[in-house]
Scaffold this motif. Sequence first.
Motif, mmCIF file in Angstrom:
data_model
loop_
_atom_site.group_PDB
_atom_site.id
_atom_site.type_symbol
_atom_site.label_atom_id
_atom_site.label_comp_id
_atom_site.label_asym_id
_atom_site.label_seq_id
_atom_site.Cartn_x
_atom_site.Cartn_y
_atom_site.Cartn_z
ATOM 1 N N GLY A 79 -4.588 -53.005 8.920
ATOM 2 C CA GLY A 79 -3.759 -53.462 10.040
ATOM 3 C C GLY A 79 -3.032 -52.252 10.624
ATOM 4 N N LEU A 80 -2.802 -52.276 11.929
ATOM 5 C CA LEU A 80 -2.118 -51.138 12.556
ATOM 6 C C LEU A 80 -0.974 -51.672 13.406
ATOM 7 C CD1 LEU A 80 -2.338 -48.020 12.978
ATOM 8 C CD2 LEU A 80 -3.597 -48.513 15.061
ATOM 9 N N VAL A 81 0.213 -51.103 13.248
ATOM 10 C CA VAL A 81 1.317 -51.484 14.136
ATOM 11 C C VAL A 81 1.800 -50.263 14.903
ATOM 12 C CG1 VAL A 81 2.143 -53.496 12.865
ATOM 13 C CG2 VAL A 81 3.029 -51.277 12.275
ATOM 14 N N ASP A 82 1.976 -50.443 16.197
ATOM 15 C CA ASP A 82 2.454 -49.380 17.077
ATOM 16 C C ASP A 82 3.938 -49.643 17.318
ATOM 17 O OD1 ASP A 82 2.696 -47.392 18.961
ATOM 18 O OD2 ASP A 82 1.860 -48.590 20.594
ATOM 19 N N LEU A 83 4.791 -48.762 16.795
ATOM 20 C CA LEU A 83 6.236 -48.994 16.921
ATOM 21 C C LEU A 83 6.767 -48.368 18.208
ATOM 22 C CD1 LEU A 83 7.290 -48.122 13.253
ATOM 23 C CD2 LEU A 83 6.886 -50.370 14.240
ATOM 24 N N PRO A 84 7.859 -48.907 18.754
ATOM 25 C CA PRO A 84 8.473 -48.258 19.910
ATOM 26 C C PRO A 84 8.952 -46.853 19.507
ATOM 27 C CG PRO A 84 9.440 -50.422 19.506
ATOM 28 C CD PRO A 84 8.584 -50.104 18.331
ATOM 29 N N GLY A 85 8.938 -45.937 20.451
ATOM 30 C CA GLY A 85 9.361 -44.569 20.139
ATOM 31 C C GLY A 85 10.848 -44.507 19.834
ATOM 32 N N CYS A 86 11.215 -43.633 18.890
ATOM 33 C CA CYS A 86 12.649 -43.447 18.633
ATOM 34 C C CYS A 86 12.896 -42.015 18.171
ATOM 35 C CB CYS A 86 13.154 -44.448 17.609
ATOM 36 S SG CYS A 86 12.247 -44.480 16.071
ATOM 37 N N TYR A 87 14.068 -41.495 18.471
ATOM 38 C CA TYR A 87 14.414 -40.131 18.072
ATOM 39 C C TYR A 87 14.959 -40.112 16.650
ATOM 40 C CZ TYR A 87 13.843 -38.960 22.960
ATOM 41 O OH TYR A 87 13.310 -38.775 24.216
ATOM 42 N N SER A 88 15.506 -41.247 16.233
ATOM 43 C CA SER A 88 16.114 -41.315 14.910
ATOM 44 C C SER A 88 16.048 -42.756 14.422
ATOM 45 C CB SER A 88 17.574 -40.860 15.037
ATOM 46 O OG SER A 88 18.340 -41.392 13.995
ATOM 47 N N LEU A 89 16.131 -42.937 13.120
ATOM 48 C CA LEU A 89 16.135 -44.314 12.598
ATOM 49 C C LEU A 89 17.530 -44.919 12.667
ATOM 50 C CD1 LEU A 89 13.757 -43.965 9.523
ATOM 51 C CD2 LEU A 89 13.246 -44.824 11.799
ATOM 52 N N HIS A 90 18.476 -44.163 13.239
ATOM 53 C CA HIS A 90 19.849 -44.676 13.353
ATOM 54 C C HIS A 90 20.209 -44.944 14.809
ATOM 55 C CE1 HIS A 90 20.120 -43.453 9.194
ATOM 56 N NE2 HIS A 90 19.678 -42.265 9.546
ATOM 57 N N GLY A 91 19.168 -45.073 15.693
ATOM 58 C CA GLY A 91 19.412 -45.278 17.127
ATOM 59 C C GLY A 91 20.000 -46.650 17.413
ATOM 60 N N GLY A 92 20.670 -46.779 18.555
ATOM 61 C CA GLY A 92 21.378 -48.021 18.869
ATOM 62 C C GLY A 92 20.637 -48.977 19.778
ATOM 63 N N SER A 93 19.655 -48.484 20.574
ATOM 64 C CA SER A 93 19.030 -49.377 21.543
ATOM 65 C C SER A 93 18.093 -50.356 20.835
ATOM 66 C CB SER A 93 18.270 -48.579 22.598
ATOM 67 O OG SER A 93 17.245 -47.862 21.992
ATOM 68 N N PRO A 94 17.849 -51.540 21.440
ATOM 69 C CA PRO A 94 17.066 -52.567 20.755
ATOM 70 C C PRO A 94 15.679 -52.097 20.323
ATOM 71 C CG PRO A 94 18.080 -53.460 22.732
ATOM 72 C CD PRO A 94 18.359 -52.007 22.733
ATOM 73 N N ASP A 95 14.997 -51.283 21.151
ATOM 74 C CA ASP A 95 13.644 -50.856 20.781
ATOM 75 C C ASP A 95 13.671 -49.933 19.560
ATOM 76 O OD1 ASP A 95 14.907 -48.979 22.387
ATOM 77 O OD2 ASP A 95 13.022 -48.096 23.045
ATOM 78 N N GLN A 96 14.690 -49.054 19.480
ATOM 79 C CA GLN A 96 14.797 -48.150 18.332
ATOM 80 C C GLN A 96 15.158 -48.932 17.069
ATOM 81 O OE1 GLN A 96 16.913 -44.527 18.920
ATOM 82 N NE2 GLN A 96 16.417 -44.424 21.084
ATOM 83 N N GLN A 97 15.974 -49.977 17.266
ATOM 84 C CA GLN A 97 16.370 -50.814 16.142
ATOM 85 C C GLN A 97 15.149 -51.505 15.537
ATOM 86 O OE1 GLN A 97 19.731 -50.781 15.319
ATOM 87 N NE2 GLN A 97 18.862 -51.630 13.444
ATOM 88 N N ILE A 98 14.233 -51.942 16.435
ATOM 89 C CA ILE A 98 13.021 -52.623 15.965
ATOM 90 C C ILE A 98 12.211 -51.684 15.079
ATOM 91 C CG2 ILE A 98 10.782 -53.569 16.703
ATOM 92 C CD1 ILE A 98 12.194 -54.655 19.204
ATOM 93 N N ALA A 99 12.002 -50.430 15.577
ATOM 94 C CA ALA A 99 11.217 -49.448 14.816
ATOM 95 C C ALA A 99 11.854 -49.203 13.452
ATOM 96 C CB ALA A 99 11.122 -48.152 15.617
ATOM 97 N N SER A 100 13.168 -49.035 13.461
ATOM 98 C CA SER A 100 13.883 -48.760 12.223
ATOM 99 C C SER A 100 13.752 -49.929 11.244
ATOM 100 C CB SER A 100 15.350 -48.503 12.585
ATOM 101 O OG SER A 100 16.119 -48.435 11.443
ATOM 102 N N ASP A 101 13.912 -51.162 11.755
ATOM 103 C CA ASP A 101 13.829 -52.350 10.890
ATOM 104 C C ASP A 101 12.451 -52.481 10.242
ATOM 105 O OD1 ASP A 101 16.392 -53.005 11.408
ATOM 106 O OD2 ASP A 101 15.980 -54.648 12.802
ATOM 107 N N VAL A 102 11.387 -52.238 11.035
ATOM 108 C CA VAL A 102 10.030 -52.372 10.484
ATOM 109 C C VAL A 102 9.838 -51.364 9.355
ATOM 110 C CG1 VAL A 102 7.565 -52.128 10.982
ATOM 111 C CG2 VAL A 102 9.038 -53.290 12.625
ATOM 112 N N LEU A 103 10.251 -50.106 9.579
ATOM 113 C CA LEU A 103 10.042 -49.065 8.564
ATOM 114 C C LEU A 103 10.871 -49.312 7.306
ATOM 115 C CD1 LEU A 103 9.839 -45.879 10.817
ATOM 116 C CD2 LEU A 103 7.987 -47.037 9.622
ATOM 117 N N ARG A 104 12.014 -49.959 7.465
ATOM 118 C CA ARG A 104 12.866 -50.231 6.299
ATOM 119 C C ARG A 104 12.482 -51.539 5.607
ATOM 120 N NH1 ARG A 104 17.498 -47.005 6.694
ATOM 121 N NH2 ARG A 104 17.665 -46.058 8.748
ATOM 122 N N GLY A 105 11.542 -52.269 6.238
ATOM 123 C CA GLY A 105 11.134 -53.554 5.650
ATOM 124 C C GLY A 105 12.148 -54.643 5.928
#
Lengths: 625, 48
Positions: free
Chosen positions: A56-82
């Motif tokens: 399976g492959l998931v394409d995450l929204p781009g983010c500069y850091s896993l501590h970003g505040g915008s909703p798209d960065q939050q999504i990426a961070s949440d997926v990576l943290r499980g």
Amino acid sequence: MERATETVALAGNPNAGKTTLFNALTGSTEKVGNYGGVTVEVKTGEFFTPHGRKLGLVDLPGCYSLHGGSPDQQIASDVLRGAHAKHSRPDLVVCVVDASNLERHLQLVLEVLELGIPAILALNMVDMAEKSGLRLDPVKLSEELGIPVVPMQANKGKGVIELKQAIRHPLPSVPPLRWTAGDAESRRNFGLQAAAIAARRPTVHDANVSDRIDAVLLHPVFGWVAFIGIMFALFWSIFSFAGIPMGWIESLQDASVGAVESRMAEGDLRDLITQGIIGGVGAVVIFLPQILLLFFFIGLLESSGYMSRAAFLMDGFMARVGLSGKAFLPLLSSYACAIPGVMATRTIDSAKERLVTIFVAPWMSCSARLPVYLLLVPMLLGGSEGGAKQALIFLSIYVVGTLTAFVVAGILRGRLGPDEVKSHFLLELPPYRWPQWGYIFRHVLDRGWAFLRNAGTVILALMILLWAATTYPKLDSDDPGEVLDHTIVGRVSHFIEPVMRPMGFDGRTGTAILTSFAAREVFVGSMAQLFQVDVVDDEKETRTHIREKLVSEKWPDGRPMFGTASVISLLIFYIYALQCLPTSAVVAREAGSMKWAVGQFIFMMLFASLASLVVYQVLRALGVS
Amino acid sequence: MNVEETANWQSWAAPVVVVAAFLWLLLRRRFKRSRSKGCNDCGTGKSC
């Protein structure tokens, strides 16, 4: 069929080429662009390794850091943290980095490694990096980070096989960290050191082609001249180039009417087919060439890298109304369609700025309004189509919508108060690239097909119903006016006329406006039907015929019904009215509240009606016909 | 069937088409929900 058991996530900074790699791996055609923030939610797909294992492959929204505040960065961070509700923690992360900007991109890679997930680094766009004079050493980088590094050029498909081979069992182990986990300073220093070893820069910095182009396109004066010139050229081209294919569609329409008439005697069904279906749907389909051109040019701007420059230019302007350059890209996308525009606001960090941007996005004139403008604008200039004057009026229509959006955004932003946490506008200016023609054409075809499908389904059904409403109940009379008055539409028109008249519209135009709440472009077909434009023996252009008919219409006192004042009033109504239910549905979802969507709809309808009323009354008072 | 004969059934065929279009508009969401794709730029599957 074998189920995908393991999941690979694509993570990286915005505009690193994650979606391009996603498309290359899965064979999908997800939207890509040469600017950050194209992907604002998780996209999923599947692919096979060279050994035939399905992943399976998931394409995450781009983010500069896993501590970003915008909703798209939050999504990426949440997926990576499980911690994401829908997507489980991935088994492997492919960190996609832009080889030209290793220092910055490596920071996110190090944050991912701190999470303890096996990772592979896809060193993307190596061709651009080497062209800029960087000397890359993927082997050294791999030694420094302790993970496999695959140099690649995802847009050309180079390195994809190597990447698939690297994703093999056993998955790469998690390397021991050579910096202090959780310590930003230590991580930053290690990243800079690794980047310095793996990518050596030439000692003298030469201005590359992108720098030289930017010297003009981002110039405080020439930059604006170029921006306005590009926008003007865009609208002029839409007008000029579409003429030929529109002629073909008209011929097809005439031939279809001829074919039906030669096979059927006069009767209700023949009228339904020629007037309702071919006349009504044809009046909408005729605008297909313009819509394709609009999407082609927007794709060209996105793919070449100019979109980010436009956002950069607009940042200062946006700041005056309390928005940042980040709001510009969603607003610009809304010129094509407000739905992806509203979705793109996920890249905005500030919740208040995001709400304001969502609120005004539908005022960026979308492609569905184009048919209405194309019908009405030539009526202001004596009927003929094409030419610089019309392009100028078109540009003015877009400017009116945009300026009003900014003014209202400024007022609304002021009322919502300042943010609790201040956000900063960071924008990456990607190097100029040759457009990815394949993606642009595929996107244009997709949109064209969506438009045709809409015309062939919803609009077709509405046109059939509208034909029925203009035909039944029947009256045995020779006077066409009397016959129409007896029908459902005639009665509705009489009912709403007192409300519409102060805005410069009669009951039929009011009815056409009502029908266009299902889809704005229906207005053109409705006008053709309601004003009984006869397309049966018409060999001229259909729209010219509709216009001729409208121009000849008179009020009972003998004044022309579609004088300058009425046409401008109608244009103003269409610029401001929110006549799109799917947009309201997406707004409700994105703003997290139905109230916001309903409030926006009511506000925009009242604003459109009031603006239309004021414009008509003022123009009449000034003596404009 | 010659051209003139079509006049006989047109007066009832037209209302049938109209009712079919109305029913389709009314019920299409039920059929659409499970197989909607669209351009899907927005991820909602709605046409825009």
